[in-house]
Design an enzyme around this catalytic site. Structure first.
Site, PDB file in Angstrom:
ATOM      1  N   CYS A  34       5.041  18.897  17.613  1.00 37.84           N
ATOM      2  CA  CYS A  34       3.576  18.907  17.643  1.00 37.84           C
ATOM      3  C   CYS A  34       3.002  19.045  19.046  1.00 37.84           C
ATOM      4  O   CYS A  34       1.804  19.231  19.197  1.00 37.84           O
ATOM      5  CB  CYS A  34       3.036  17.621  17.023  1.00 37.84           C
ATOM      6  SG  CYS A  34       3.619  16.175  17.928  1.00 37.84           S
ATOM      7  N   ASP A  36       2.825  16.694  21.278  1.00 41.64           N
ATOM      8  CA  ASP A  36       2.292  15.428  21.782  1.00 41.64           C
ATOM      9  C   ASP A  36       3.194  14.862  22.882  1.00 41.64           C
ATOM     10  O   ASP A  36       4.373  15.187  22.954  1.00 41.64           O
ATOM     11  CB  ASP A  36       2.151  14.416  20.640  1.00 41.64           C
ATOM     12  CG  ASP A  36       1.005  14.804  19.712  1.00 41.64           C
ATOM     13  OD1 ASP A  36       0.196  15.666  20.109  1.00 41.64           O
ATOM     14  OD2 ASP A  36       0.925  14.247  18.619  1.00 41.64           O
ATOM     15  N   CYS A  59      -0.669  11.255  17.972  1.00 40.43           N
ATOM     16  CA  CYS A  59      -1.321  10.854  16.728  1.00 40.43           C
ATOM     17  C   CYS A  59      -1.223   9.332  16.515  1.00 40.43           C
ATOM     18  O   CYS A  59      -0.552   8.623  17.263  1.00 40.43           O
ATOM     19  CB  CYS A  59      -0.660  11.573  15.559  1.00 40.43           C
ATOM     20  SG  CYS A  59       1.012  10.976  15.277  1.00 40.43           S
ATOM     21  N   CYS A 103       7.247  11.616  14.723  1.00 38.51           N
ATOM     22  CA  CYS A 103       6.417  10.926  15.714  1.00 38.51           C
ATOM     23  C   CYS A 103       7.162   9.721  16.293  1.00 38.51           C
ATOM     24  O   CYS A 103       6.982   9.373  17.456  1.00 38.51           O
ATOM     25  CB  CYS A 103       5.116  10.457  15.086  1.00 38.51           C
ATOM     26  SG  CYS A 103       4.308  11.717  14.086  1.00 38.51           S
TER      27      CYS A 103
HETATM   28 FE1  FES Z   1       2.622  14.485  17.223  1.00 33.87          FE
HETATM   29 FE2  FES Z   1       2.689  12.474  15.579  1.00 33.87          FE
HETATM   30  S1  FES Z   1       1.888  14.429  15.165  1.00 33.87           S
HETATM   31  S2  FES Z   1       3.502  12.570  17.552  1.00 33.87           S
END
Ligand code: FES
Length: 149
Positions: A34, A36, A59, A103
């Site tokens: 993602c 992140d 998230c 995640c």
């Molecule tokens: Fe990226 Fe959860 S969607 S860490």
């Protein structure tokens, strides 16, 4: 999507958020799925994690898992912190929806990266303690998410 009460509680009231000015181990990892990012700061004394903070650009599930992971490693020896798996963090949170399992991999990897940084700062090769920090490989083989990377 159904989240457990514990996930919601840690998301709404995350523990150990922020930075540590006197950290002696800092790890930053990105999630291949993602994009992140998570950063973990450790203060280590006598091979024990005496303090920990995290910052997550991610998230709600990433925030909840980081919060729980920091609680689980605080006050623990490095050898124990290195054994913390994303599965254990997910279990401590009473589960995560399958699409959010990736995640939780972020906090496990960020902790390992921070401990590796600690050893590197001391001039010690972290590989025998931490293993290979290949996030792509861990992501493919170590997590149960449905990503096709
Ligand atoms: Fe990226 Fe959860 S969607 S860490």
């Amino acid at each position: 999507m159904i989240y457990s009460a514990k996930v919601m509680e840690h998301f709404a009231n995350p523990r150990n958020v922020g930075e540590l000015a006197d950290a002696n181990g800092i790890g930053e990892v990105g999630n291949a799925k993602c994009g992140d990012i998570m950063k973990i700061y450790l203060k280590i004394e006598n091979d024990t994690i005496v303090d920990v903070r995290f910052k997550t650009f991610g998230c709600g599930a990433a925030i909840a898992t980081s919060s729980m992971a920091t609680e689980l490693i605080k006050g623990k020896p490095l050898s124990e912190a290195l054994k913390l798996t994303n599965k254990a963090v997910v279990e401590a949170l009473d589960g995560l929806p399958p699409v959010k399992i990736h995640c939780s991999v972020l906090s496990e990897q960020a902790i390992k990266a921070a401990i590796a940084d600690y050893y590197t700062r001391l001039g010690i090769d972290p590989t025998p303690f931490v293993g290979k920090l290949d996030s792509e490989e861990e992501h493919e083989h170590g997590c149960a998410c449905d990503c096709d990377e």
